[in-house]
Design a protein around this motif. Sequence first.
Motif, PDB file in Angstrom:
ATOM      1  N   THR A   1     -60.211  18.020  42.146  1.00  0.00           N
ATOM      2  CA  THR A   1     -59.937  17.850  40.709  1.00  0.00           C
ATOM      3  C   THR A   1     -60.124  16.394  40.328  1.00  0.00           C
ATOM      4  OG1 THR A   1     -57.604  17.484  41.141  1.00  0.00           O
ATOM      5  CG2 THR A   1     -58.284  19.738  40.639  1.00  0.00           C
ATOM      6  N   GLY A   2     -60.322  16.190  39.026  1.00  0.00           N
ATOM      7  CA  GLY A   2     -60.453  14.830  38.529  1.00  0.00           C
ATOM      8  C   GLY A   2     -61.852  14.273  38.656  1.00  0.00           C
ATOM      9  N   GLY A   3     -62.804  15.072  39.051  1.00  0.00           N
ATOM     10  CA  GLY A   3     -64.166  14.591  39.203  1.00  0.00           C
ATOM     11  C   GLY A   3     -64.961  14.710  37.926  1.00  0.00           C
ATOM     12  N   ALA A   4     -66.243  14.549  38.068  1.00  0.00           N
ATOM     13  CA  ALA A   4     -67.134  14.596  36.914  1.00  0.00           C
ATOM     14  C   ALA A   4     -67.083  15.950  36.222  1.00  0.00           C
ATOM     15  CB  ALA A   4     -68.559  14.291  37.337  1.00  0.00           C
ATOM     16  N   ALA A   5     -66.970  17.032  36.982  1.00  0.00           N
ATOM     17  CA  ALA A   5     -66.933  18.370  36.371  1.00  0.00           C
ATOM     18  C   ALA A   5     -65.725  18.521  35.458  1.00  0.00           C
ATOM     19  CB  ALA A   5     -66.921  19.438  37.455  1.00  0.00           C
ATOM     20  N   ASP A   6     -64.585  17.999  35.865  1.00  0.00           N
ATOM     21  CA  ASP A   6     -63.389  18.070  35.015  1.00  0.00           C
ATOM     22  C   ASP A   6     -63.582  17.250  33.743  1.00  0.00           C
ATOM     23  OD1 ASP A   6     -62.158  19.710  36.808  1.00  0.00           O
ATOM     24  OD2 ASP A   6     -60.837  18.164  37.629  1.00  0.00           O
ATOM     25  N   GLY A   7     -64.176  16.087  33.880  1.00  0.00           N
ATOM     26  CA  GLY A   7     -64.422  15.253  32.700  1.00  0.00           C
ATOM     27  C   GLY A   7     -65.360  15.931  31.734  1.00  0.00           C
TER      28      GLY A   7
END
Length: 78
Positions: free
Chosen positions: A9-15
């Motif tokens: 979590t917290g990676g580019a996909a979440d952003g």
Amino acid sequence: MNPITVSPTGGAADGLAAVVALRELADGLEDQAVERAMRGGWSWTQVAQALGVTRQAVHKKHLRRLVAAGVDLRRRHG
């Protein structure tokens, strides 16, 4: 038995997912505000100025939806 893979979590996909969600929220809020303004007698020009876009842009984006919603779009001054 296959191992369970947990996505970080917290990676580019979440952003990017957050950007999509915020864009959808903003679009929905804009639709509601434009419809409320037009039902209240605002002109396309007034709505466009409030949104910081051209009259043509707001007309193109919202006309079809407002007609379908039964909003009275007779000519207004302004």
